[in-house]
Motif scaffolding. Structure first.
Motif, short mmCIF file in Angstrom:
data_model
loop_
_atom_site.label_atom_id
_atom_site.label_comp_id
_atom_site.label_asym_id
_atom_site.label_seq_id
_atom_site.Cartn_x
_atom_site.Cartn_y
_atom_site.Cartn_z
N ASP A 126 27.85 -46.21 69.84
CA ASP A 126 29.01 -47.03 69.47
C ASP A 126 30.17 -46.86 70.45
O ASP A 126 31.27 -47.37 70.21
CB ASP A 126 29.46 -46.69 68.05
N GLY A 127 29.95 -46.13 71.51
CA GLY A 127 30.99 -45.92 72.52
C GLY A 127 31.85 -44.69 72.28
O GLY A 127 32.69 -44.36 73.12
N ARG A 128 31.64 -43.99 71.16
CA ARG A 128 32.42 -42.79 70.88
C ARG A 128 31.92 -41.61 71.71
O ARG A 128 30.75 -41.56 72.08
CB ARG A 128 32.37 -42.45 69.39
N LEU A 129 32.81 -40.68 71.97
CA LEU A 129 32.44 -39.48 72.73
C LEU A 129 31.53 -38.59 71.90
O LEU A 129 31.68 -38.49 70.68
CB LEU A 129 33.69 -38.68 73.11
N TYR A 130 30.61 -37.93 72.58
CA TYR A 130 29.90 -36.83 71.95
C TYR A 130 30.85 -35.64 71.86
O TYR A 130 31.88 -35.58 72.55
CB TYR A 130 28.68 -36.44 72.79
N GLU A 135 27.31 -34.30 77.21
CA GLU A 135 26.05 -34.15 76.49
C GLU A 135 24.87 -34.77 77.24
O GLU A 135 23.82 -34.15 77.40
CB GLU A 135 26.17 -34.80 75.11
N LEU A 136 25.05 -35.99 77.71
CA LEU A 136 23.93 -36.67 78.36
C LEU A 136 23.70 -36.14 79.77
O LEU A 136 22.56 -36.16 80.26
CB LEU A 136 24.14 -38.18 78.34
N ALA A 137 24.74 -35.67 80.43
CA ALA A 137 24.55 -34.99 81.71
C ALA A 137 23.70 -33.74 81.52
O ALA A 137 22.83 -33.42 82.35
CB ALA A 137 25.89 -34.64 82.34
N ALA A 138 23.95 -33.02 80.42
CA ALA A 138 23.16 -31.82 80.13
C ALA A 138 21.69 -32.18 79.90
O ALA A 138 20.79 -31.40 80.25
CB ALA A 138 23.73 -31.11 78.91
#
Length: 452
Positions: A126-130, A135-138
């Protein structure tokens, strides 16, 4: 200390046989041709330096083949992009990691031993930050750890939907950052890659259409070291929109307003005029070519002959990962130039030179520079990254030296690859990654759920 003896190897000085290499901590510490095999691990075949992949969006491997249905109007990059936005709507962090691992595994089996991941999928669906902005770089880093892939991770700054401050679309909501958030993202990416061996973090302003000039300057101030990558001049519409916005073509604008140097990699740079071609070559920046993706998207043909004649450096990347093969990218680059110029062996450096070796060595040098790592050579102080071809493969048998590379690139392709070493460890044997079964099964489960 791991001690190998290679039957044949392409060294910076040229071809050599019975090559002893000593490896410690994943790095080549000594190289000696015409050495005794005594006390050494024998590696049969033809050893090449592993090729860097200088541009990829690993999540796009999962959508390969989904955009090959003709629409009601003329299809282009811009209609393909809508398919991409729909695909990424439902990707979870687990999905991102599973797809990335599968793509990296295929890259390694296909002759790439290091990757520059142009990573712009940052936020939740939904475009909100983790909770952790990185997170996705990890997850990308975790996939590299699982597969053994050497990694340069490039978190992408993406702030607007188009030239002149256009608002982002709903499809771009998972990409968008401001400078403050991006600074946190870069810091988080550095933490995420800290446990990887020899990883590098750079930065990537997505494109001139996705950043303002002010934001670009602020983002560049973050980049105290490491490589800088940017998409530029991929599509004619992008060139036309940039001229409408600024009065200049995108590469001209970039060279006039930003101190482009050897740290930079300009991805695609498909549409250059003669002035831009010479100016870009003079900067020492690398042209990041993705010939298979550029053909798949109908982008156009890079000014390869003029750029290389001006002393320009290039490397290749798998970009959308619709097909993953180091040799196929190099072949497509040469074939595009043959079609453009209606000639053969266009990119060989000089009369009598092997086209395959010219392509391979050019991509080694440019790719290593673009990744900001000491790779791309079987030499002292470089990472021990090797692609070992099967000298008994029917297409390589009874050949030698440069003819091995010509046969690999233009005939056999990745079927000729027997073993791949990354950082001193063999991760591919007999053409198969040692984690292929588990990685493939997880990828299949992931795609079955996504596409259900």
């Amino acid at each position: 200390m791991r001690k190998l003896i290679l039957d044949h190897a392409l060294l910076p000085s040229g071809w050599a046989q019975d090559v002893a290499i000593d490896i410690d901590g994943g790095v080549i510490r000594a190289v000696q041709p015409h050495a005794s095999p005594e006390g050494r691990e024998h590696v049969a075949g033809v050893a090449l330096p592993g090729l860097p992949n200088l541009h990829s969006h690993t999540f796009q491997r999962g959508m390969a083949g989904l955009a090959e249905t003709r629409g009601p109007a003329s299809d282009s990059f811009w209609t393909w992009r809508q398919v991409m936005y729909l695909f990424l709507q439902n990707l979870t962090p687990d999905d991102v990691e599973a797809i990335a691992a599968f793509a990296m595994m295929e890259m390694i089996e296909g002759g790439f031993t290091a990757l520059a991941e142009f990573h712009y999928l940052h936020h939740d669906r939904d475009g909100r930050l983790y909770a952790d902005p990185a997170e996705l770089a990890a997850r990308i880093a975790a996939a590299a750890a699982e597969t053994g892939m050497g990694l340069t991770l490039l978190p992408v700054f993406y702030a607007q939907g188009g030239f002149g401050g256009a608002s982002p679309t709903d499809g771009q909501r998972r990409f968008i950052s401001n400078v403050e958030l991006y600074t946190r993202l870069v810091e988080g990416t550095r933490k995420a890659t800290a446990t990887l061996d020899d990883a590098v973090v750079g930065i990537a302003p997505h494109s001139l259409r996705a950043v303002t000039p002010q934001d670009l300057n602020e983002v560049l101030a973050i980049a105290t070291d490491g490589p800088i990558h940017i998409h530029v001049a991929e599509q004619m519409k992008e060139v036309e929109d940039c001229v409408a916005w600024s009065g200049q073509r995108p590469v001209t604008w970039l060279l006039d307003h930003v101190p482009v140097d050897q740290r930079w990699c300009l991805i695609h740079a498909t549409h250059l005029d003669s002035s831009e071609t010479g100016r870009l070559a003079a900067t020492g920046a690398v042209a990041g070519l993705c010939p298979i993706t550029e053909a798949n998207l109908g982008d156009g043909i890079f000014q390869g002959v003029d750029f290389l004649s001006a002393g320009g450096r290039f490397g290749v990347g798998s970009d959308s990962n619709v097909q993953i093969s180091a040799s196929a990218e190099l072949k497509q680059f040469e074939y595009s130039q043959r079609l453009k110029h209606r000639a053969r062996n266009v990119l060989a450096r000089r009369e009598g030179d092997s086209t395959g070796r010219s392509l391979y060595e050019g991509a080694l040098t440019g790719g290593a520079r673009a990744l900001g790592r000491r790779i791309g050579a079987i030499d002292h102080g470089h990472r021990a990254d090797l692609v070992v071809l099967d000298a008994n493969h029917p297409d390589l048998a009874a050949r030698s030296h440069d003819r091995w590379i010509d046969a690999y690139i233009f005939v056999a392709g990745k079927a000729a690859i027997d073993q791949v070493m990354i950082g001193g460890e063999f991760v591919v044997t007999k053409g198969r990654h040692n984690q292929r079964e588990a990685i493939s099964a997880r990828y299949a489960r992931t795609m079955a759920r996504i596409l259900a």
